[in-house]
Write a protein that holds these residues in place. Structure first.
Motif, PDB file in Angstrom:
ATOM      1  N   ARG A  43      -5.209  46.241 -19.302  1.00 50.66           N
ATOM      2  CA  ARG A  43      -6.174  46.059 -20.493  1.00 50.66           C
ATOM      3  C   ARG A  43      -5.289  46.517 -21.835  1.00 50.66           C
ATOM      4  NH1 ARG A  43      -9.447  47.030 -24.144  1.00 50.66           N
ATOM      5  NH2 ARG A  43      -8.520  49.095 -24.547  1.00 50.66           N
ATOM      6  N   PRO A  44      -4.814  45.600 -22.490  1.00 52.15           N
ATOM      7  CA  PRO A  44      -4.458  45.615 -23.815  1.00 52.15           C
ATOM      8  C   PRO A  44      -5.309  46.025 -25.117  1.00 52.15           C
ATOM      9  CG  PRO A  44      -3.973  43.633 -23.602  1.00 52.15           C
ATOM     10  CD  PRO A  44      -4.949  44.056 -22.258  1.00 52.15           C
ATOM     11  N   ASN A  45      -4.703  46.745 -26.114  1.00 60.45           N
ATOM     12  CA  ASN A  45      -5.709  46.726 -27.210  1.00 60.45           C
ATOM     13  C   ASN A  45      -5.553  45.286 -27.760  1.00 60.45           C
ATOM     14  OD1 ASN A  45      -6.133  49.408 -26.969  1.00 60.45           O
ATOM     15  ND2 ASN A  45      -4.268  50.110 -27.732  1.00 60.45           N
ATOM     16  N   LEU A  46      -6.378  45.023 -28.728  1.00 63.17           N
ATOM     17  CA  LEU A  46      -6.426  43.654 -29.136  1.00 63.17           C
ATOM     18  C   LEU A  46      -5.119  43.328 -29.901  1.00 63.17           C
ATOM     19  CD1 LEU A  46     -10.146  42.521 -30.187  1.00 63.17           C
ATOM     20  CD2 LEU A  46      -8.774  42.482 -28.082  1.00 63.17           C
ATOM     21  N   GLY A  47      -4.565  42.277 -29.982  1.00 57.13           N
ATOM     22  CA  GLY A  47      -3.386  41.808 -30.595  1.00 57.13           C
ATOM     23  C   GLY A  47      -2.028  42.656 -30.403  1.00 57.13           C
ATOM     24  N   THR A  48      -1.960  43.052 -29.324  1.00 58.04           N
ATOM     25  CA  THR A  48      -0.568  43.680 -28.825  1.00 58.04           C
ATOM     26  C   THR A  48       0.133  43.094 -27.667  1.00 58.04           C
ATOM     27  OG1 THR A  48      -2.051  45.104 -27.002  1.00 58.04           O
ATOM     28  CG2 THR A  48      -1.904  45.863 -29.411  1.00 58.04           C
ATOM     29  N   ASP A  49       0.089  41.735 -27.723  1.00 56.30           N
ATOM     30  CA  ASP A  49       0.704  41.054 -26.420  1.00 56.30           C
ATOM     31  C   ASP A  49       2.147  40.981 -26.560  1.00 56.30           C
ATOM     32  OD1 ASP A  49      -1.891  39.921 -25.301  1.00 56.30           O
ATOM     33  OD2 ASP A  49      -2.017  38.947 -27.075  1.00 56.30           O
ATOM     34  N   GLY A  54       0.188  34.411 -32.685  1.00 60.35           N
ATOM     35  CA  GLY A  54      -0.113  33.324 -31.653  1.00 60.35           C
ATOM     36  C   GLY A  54       1.345  32.698 -31.345  1.00 60.35           C
ATOM     37  N   THR A  55       2.360  32.187 -32.333  1.00 66.14           N
ATOM     38  CA  THR A  55       3.497  31.449 -31.823  1.00 66.14           C
ATOM     39  C   THR A  55       4.386  32.474 -31.239  1.00 66.14           C
ATOM     40  OG1 THR A  55       2.927  29.956 -33.811  1.00 66.14           O
ATOM     41  CG2 THR A  55       5.358  30.148 -32.699  1.00 66.14           C
ATOM     42  N   ASP A  56       4.320  33.923 -31.776  1.00 65.24           N
ATOM     43  CA  ASP A  56       5.313  34.832 -31.144  1.00 65.24           C
ATOM     44  C   ASP A  56       5.076  35.122 -29.785  1.00 65.24           C
ATOM     45  OD1 ASP A  56       6.721  35.077 -33.667  1.00 65.24           O
ATOM     46  OD2 ASP A  56       5.806  36.789 -34.313  1.00 65.24           O
ATOM     47  N   ASN A  57       3.567  35.237 -29.557  1.00 65.58           N
ATOM     48  CA  ASN A  57       3.317  35.396 -28.285  1.00 65.58           C
ATOM     49  C   ASN A  57       3.384  34.527 -27.332  1.00 65.58           C
ATOM     50  OD1 ASN A  57       1.626  37.451 -29.324  1.00 65.58           O
ATOM     51  ND2 ASN A  57      -0.524  36.599 -29.275  1.00 65.58           N
ATOM     52  N   VAL A  58       3.385  33.341 -27.765  1.00 66.34           N
ATOM     53  CA  VAL A  58       3.776  31.964 -26.868  1.00 66.34           C
ATOM     54  C   VAL A  58       5.209  32.250 -26.425  1.00 66.34           C
ATOM     55  CG1 VAL A  58       4.098  29.566 -26.520  1.00 66.34           C
ATOM     56  CG2 VAL A  58       1.849  30.617 -27.352  1.00 66.34           C
ATOM     57  N   LYS A  59       6.147  32.481 -27.606  1.00 66.42           N
ATOM     58  CA  LYS A  59       7.530  32.507 -27.414  1.00 66.42           C
ATOM     59  C   LYS A  59       7.947  33.716 -26.585  1.00 66.42           C
ATOM     60  CE  LYS A  59       9.408  30.286 -31.785  1.00 66.42           C
ATOM     61  NZ  LYS A  59       9.665  30.774 -32.860  1.00 66.42           N
ATOM     62  N   SER A  60       7.290  34.766 -26.702  1.00 66.55           N
ATOM     63  CA  SER A  60       7.409  35.953 -25.878  1.00 66.55           C
ATOM     64  C   SER A  60       7.106  35.661 -24.145  1.00 66.55           C
ATOM     65  CB  SER A  60       6.532  37.207 -26.277  1.00 66.55           C
ATOM     66  OG  SER A  60       6.879  37.434 -27.524  1.00 66.55           O
ATOM     67  N   LEU A  61       6.328  34.922 -23.993  1.00 66.45           N
ATOM     68  CA  LEU A  61       5.792  34.567 -22.725  1.00 66.45           C
ATOM     69  C   LEU A  61       6.932  33.617 -21.959  1.00 66.45           C
ATOM     70  CD1 LEU A  61       1.980  33.809 -22.571  1.00 66.45           C
ATOM     71  CD2 LEU A  61       3.312  35.624 -21.532  1.00 66.45           C
ATOM     72  N   ALA A  62       7.546  32.818 -22.994  1.00 67.36           N
ATOM     73  CA  ALA A  62       8.519  31.797 -22.542  1.00 67.36           C
ATOM     74  C   ALA A  62       9.861  32.701 -22.204  1.00 67.36           C
ATOM     75  CB  ALA A  62       8.911  30.793 -23.639  1.00 67.36           C
ATOM     76  N   ASN A  63       9.936  33.718 -23.047  1.00 71.11           N
ATOM     77  CA  ASN A  63      10.924  34.540 -22.728  1.00 71.11           C
ATOM     78  C   ASN A  63      10.918  35.235 -21.336  1.00 71.11           C
ATOM     79  OD1 ASN A  63      12.103  34.439 -25.468  1.00 71.11           O
ATOM     80  ND2 ASN A  63      11.421  36.346 -26.076  1.00 71.11           N
ATOM     81  N   LEU A  64       9.849  35.653 -21.210  1.00 77.29           N
ATOM     82  CA  LEU A  64       9.590  36.306 -19.655  1.00 77.29           C
ATOM     83  C   LEU A  64       9.770  35.344 -18.600  1.00 77.29           C
ATOM     84  CD1 LEU A  64       8.512  38.941 -18.163  1.00 77.29           C
ATOM     85  CD2 LEU A  64       6.202  37.958 -18.528  1.00 77.29           C
ATOM     86  N   ILE A 112      11.869  38.925 -30.430  1.00 76.97           N
ATOM     87  CA  ILE A 112      10.871  38.914 -31.380  1.00 76.97           C
ATOM     88  C   ILE A 112       9.948  40.376 -31.334  1.00 76.97           C
ATOM     89  CG2 ILE A 112       8.354  37.967 -31.667  1.00 76.97           C
ATOM     90  CD1 ILE A 112       9.510  35.462 -30.310  1.00 76.97           C
ATOM     91  N   GLU A 113       9.921  40.879 -32.406  1.00 81.46           N
ATOM     92  CA  GLU A 113       9.373  42.187 -32.287  1.00 81.46           C
ATOM     93  C   GLU A 113       7.786  42.299 -32.573  1.00 81.46           C
ATOM     94  OE1 GLU A 113      10.727  45.202 -32.598  1.00 81.46           O
ATOM     95  OE2 GLU A 113      12.750  45.210 -33.182  1.00 81.46           O
ATOM     96  N   TRP A 114       7.020  43.349 -32.012  1.00 80.34           N
ATOM     97  CA  TRP A 114       5.436  43.214 -32.283  1.00 80.34           C
ATOM     98  C   TRP A 114       5.107  43.388 -33.690  1.00 80.34           C
ATOM     99  CZ3 TRP A 114       2.453  47.585 -33.343  1.00 80.34           C
ATOM    100  CH2 TRP A 114       0.977  47.203 -33.205  1.00 80.34           C
TER     101      TRP A 114
END
Lengths: 376, 528
Positions: free
Chosen positions: B62-68, B150-160, B400-402
């Protein structure tokens, strides 16, 4: 590799893959073995025993849905012993509920008494709501049996209709368990299961509560799976008969999964929706796809072009509305330039329409200011 | 989706983030649930709310909002630290690993716990589980995209996914779940300001030339156009003059609705083409009636890129028309001859100018839909993307940094608000709210609040409360629900009365232009 194993069904020698059941081999080869409880893709339960077959050397009849095919096995699917067993199963089922579909028999007095009882319990003077669309009725005709052989059992549980979508008529339930499997093994909503024991057995939501107070999410998978009239959509029950409708296969207009469905149409209105057994949904739907069709025939639908004058709308002809839109858009384009104009196309309309919309923006308005609500 | 819906059932680990799957993609969720219940797959759910899918999960983070970005970097930190990455995939199929490795070095589980609130040991366990998957599928939805990052979040998932070698294989992939029936198709068809059909850039002169020839026009615009989230603010400032809106209801769906209303009023000319007189249509100068999906022929493209037929079942009411007919008629009146015999003729033109649809015909998709890319008429379609190589060749790791969300809680606005959807309603409700049955199950807007917060602010279950942000205030009924966790409240955005988007923040992701619907700061009071 081992030589392919074979099984003989009704004298035909057939190959099979290991793990295949007798039923699967038969169906693959277009040999009809009737089923009631069997639900594709779920664990066979053998509960209804309609699919029993005679296997040479076996001491009893075996259920085709739950018995794996074996090398050298010899199977008869309609032998006298099989037919006798199926008749008995059907007679027991028919005697145990409000199956007032005219497979009841020929004793006038008994028939009348029975119909009056059903009408009282069901608040309808018509025959069963799924008359003509019932696997039990089909089999009763096929095997020429009626329900009089055994005394009728009393109706133990009243009809539940306290939710907007599904009527549960326990008197017509044959306890085949397809709804339980649809809920637990296909949709995995785990909302309903068998409750109580023996003659009191009943399909219940947790704690035997009404569906509306349970984990049920009204996907309706159970309704589509029900082979009889125990689970029926509230909207069509006693209002729509299958021979009054025709079906059109199309794609659901709600979320992006793109479930394939049939719209059931009566008198130019969509009156019911069922899932089509093809990818991506293989027959499943959700509550919106199955029950959220009322907007199509809503009285609030726009029917004529509207033009706003002095702050309120008046109806207009297409020619007037189209001429006005064209002239005003030309005016804006000539006065302010294409950069000041935009088109919001839609994630709801077809590919063809989206294509035409962006072509309109680019080729006619001469702007790339075209977007839609993907971001929202 | 890089993979197909049915393919999810073959994954052995499934990671769902920012998707309330069982309510918003109910049928797709059945593939996940069956994989877990009957095939032994393990599920990781990352979501601020205790959604239904958490009941099927091995780990619920359960993350805090906006910390993906922070937890994704944390997972990658653990995977690299423990040498669990797919070294062969990284070596042969990707570039930029070294930069990624250096960047995630500081995202230790403890550091990430400080940002996200996810206990370090849970993050480590989930990271190891995902890295150990034979096939790991990532499913995400707007809980990932509707952020300023949002774009950073998607790219980070692609990284993973690349780091663990899960792209281009059955049961793997990075799979966005499309919320609307034809979002995929609207994008494929070039319903976007920067691309023609099949994502061909508007700035590419050879593409423009090709389209000019195909359409028989000259001087097609080559400048990238405006996004909806840019048009509305310009209209607000009086710098945008006309909008032609088809089947959209920005008066409910857009952030900061107060703003939207003024923007639409400022236009010189607004045309709305729809099936109902929506909140947006009511503001139009001209409203044109449309046929709905059950009344027309055509195709939709679903979230797995499957192009499927739409067929007419009933006739349209009154004089309402298919949308393409109306557009063609206006084009003709503006001096451009655009005419088609039927939707099939349009689809044939689409196939000619859209390389990924070139091999598709109505006949080929009649019984079962097909997945694009399908470049030729003998091509079987492409269920899984990136099998041999990525569109750009090597897959690029983006270091990508948070970054924190645009708005933070403070003394005045001490609670986070996140918005979303309900099983029984759909988007702005123009369709679902015509069903008394669905309304019976989800009749009105409400705020979901945890017992802890309810006690803290003296709120009783079922009472009316006022929720206010820096942009507006609404009155809604409070529901104390176990889905909510302390510090964050949730409001569904479907309803015009008690509209969540009176409160939301119009801050945009700089690349995608998607508003930050999923995070803003609010306060709650008993209604006066």
């Amino acid at each position: 590799m081992n030589a392919q194993q074979t099984i003989t069904i009704n004298g035909r020698e057939l190959t099979f893959d290991s793990g295949e059941t007798i039923l699967e081999v038969a169906r693959r080869n277009h040999i009809d073995i009737p089923t009631l409880c069997h639900l594709k893709g779920t664990t066979p339960t053998g509960a209804c025993r309609i699919c029993v077959v005679e296997v040479e050397g076996a001491r009893t009849l075996l259920t085709a849905c739950a018995t794996p095919a074996a090398g050298g096995m010899k199977v008869q699917t309609e032998s006298p012993a099989v037919v006798k067993a199926r008749k008995l199963v059907l007679q027991l089922m028919l005697s145990s509920g409000n199956h007032n579909c005219a497979v009841r028999g020929s004793d006038d007095q008994e028939w009348t008494t029975f119909q009056l009882k059903v009408q009282g319990e069901d608040s309808s003077e018509e025959l069963c709501p799924v008359w003509g669309d019932c696997r039990l009725q089909d089999l009763a005709y096929r095997y020429q049996v009626s329900g009089e052989r055994f005394p009728a059992t009393p109706t133990r549980y009243a009809i539940e209709s306290v939710n907007p979508f599904i009527v549960r008529d326990f008197s017509r339930c044959i306890q085949c368990g397809r709804c339980v499997q649809a809920c637990n093994e296909v949709q995995v909503n785990n909302a309903i299961n068998f409750g109580y024991r023996g003659p009191e057995s009943k399909i219940i939501a947790a704690g035997d509560r009404p569906l509306k107070d349970s984990d049920c999410v009204f996907c309706g998978e159970c309704v589509q799976a029900c082979p009889v009239g125990a689970l029926v959509e509230k909207d069509v029950r006693y209002k729509v008969r299958p021979w009054e409708t025709h079906n059109v296969r199309t794609t659901c207009s709600y979320c992006g999964v793109g479930c394939q469905l049939y719209l059931h149409v009566k008198d130019n209105r969509v009156v019911k929706v069922t899932g089509a057994d093809v990818p991506p949904n293989n027959g499943s739907l959700c509550v919106k796809g199955r029950f959220g069709y009322h907007f199509i025939g809503s009285e609030e639908r726009l029917k004529r072009p509207l033009i706003k004058e002095d702050g309120s709308f008046r109806e207009a002809s297409w020619d007037e509305a189209l001429d006005l839109v064209a002239s005003r858009l030309k005016e804006v384009r000539d006065t302010h330039g294409s950069d000041k104009m935009g088109v919001l196309t839609s994630a709801r309309i077809t590919n063809e329409e989206n294509y035409v919309a962006q072509k309109f923006a680019r080729a006619v308005l001469k702007t790339n200011n075209v977007d839609h609500c993907a971001r929202l | 989706m890089t993979n197909t819906i049915a393919d999810i059932e073959t994954a052995d680990v499934i990671l769902i983030v920012g998707s309330n799957t069982s309510e918003n993609h109910p049928v797709l969720s059945t593939y996940v649930k069956r994989a877990v219940k009957f095939r032994g797959a393990k599920l990781i759910v990352i979501d601020p709310r205790r959604i239904k899918m958490t009941e099927f999960a091995q780990y619920w983070l359960r993350p805090n909002l906006g910390t993906d970005v922070a937890w994704i970097n944390g997972m990658m930190h653990v995977i690299i630290e423990e040498k669990l990455q797919d070294a062969e995939f990284v070596e042969k199929r990707t570039e930029g690993f070294e930069e990624l490795r250096q960047m995630v070095a500081k995202y230790t589980p403890e550091f990430v716990e400080g940002i996200t609130g996810i206990p370090a040991e849970n993050l480590v366990a989930a990271a190891k589980l995902f890295a150990g998957a034979r096939a790991g599928s990532i499913l995400y939805c707007m809980g990932i995209t509707q952020h300023t990052s949002g774009t950073d979040n998607v790219k980070s998932l692609a990284n993973l996914s690349m780091l663990t070698g899960n792209l281009g294989i059955p049961g793997g992939g990075v799979n966005p779940l499309r919320g609307q029936n034809n979002v995929q198709g609207a994008c494929d068809m070039g319903g976007l300001p920067n691309v023609y059909p099949a994502y061909q850039p508007v700035g590419d002169l050879s593409v423009a030339k090709k389209m000019e020839e195909a359409w028989g026009v000259s001087e097609l615009p080559t400048k990238i156009g405006l996004k909806v989230t840019e048009m509305i603010p310009l209209a607000y400032e009086g710098k945008f003059k006309s909008l032609y809106i088809i089947g959209e209801n920005p008066m409910i769906s857009d952030p900061d609705l107060h703003h939207v209303e003024k923007a639409l009023k400022n236009l010189d000319f607004l045309v709305v083409q729809d099936i109902f007189l929506t909140e947006t249509a009511q503001m139009a100068d001209v409203v044109l009636p449309s046929a709905c999906f059950a009344e027309k022929e055509g195709t939709f493209s679903n979230t797995e890129r499957r192009v499927q037929r739409v067929r007419r079942a009933v006739t349209p009411p009154g004089e309402s028309k298919e949308d393409w007919w109306t557009l063609c008629e206006i084009a003709r009146r503006m001096g451009y001859n655009m005419q088609y015999a039927d939707s099939r003729a349009i689809f044939e033109e689409i196939a000619r100018v859209t390389p990924s649809y070139a091999g598709l015909t109505y006949d080929r998709i009649d019984a079962v839909g097909m997945h694009w890319p399908c470049p030729t008429v003998d091509h079987p379609g492409t269920p899984i993307l990136h099998g041999q190589q990525f569109t750009r060749g090597l897959g690029k790791f983006h270091a990508i940094e948070w970054l924190p969300p645009a708005e933070q809680v403070d003394d005045e606005y001490p609670l986070y608000l996140t918005t979303g959807r309900l099983l029984y309603q759909y988007h702005t409700g123009t369709m679902t709210m015509k069903s008394a049955d669905l309304n019976n199950r989800a009749p009105e807007s409400f705020v979901e609040i945890s017992r802890k917060d309810a006690r803290k602010y003296g709120i009783e279950d079922g009472e009316m409360v006022t929720i206010a942000s820096r942009r507006g205030a609404i009155s809604v009924r409070a529901k104390i629900l176990p889905k909510a966790v302390g510090g964050t409240i949730f409001i569904p955005f479907h309803f015009a009365k008690g509209a969540a988007n009176q409160l939301t923040n119009a801050a945009l992701d700089p690349v995608s232009g998607i508003p930050e619907f999923k995070v803003c700061a609010v306060k709650i009071d008993k209604a006066a």
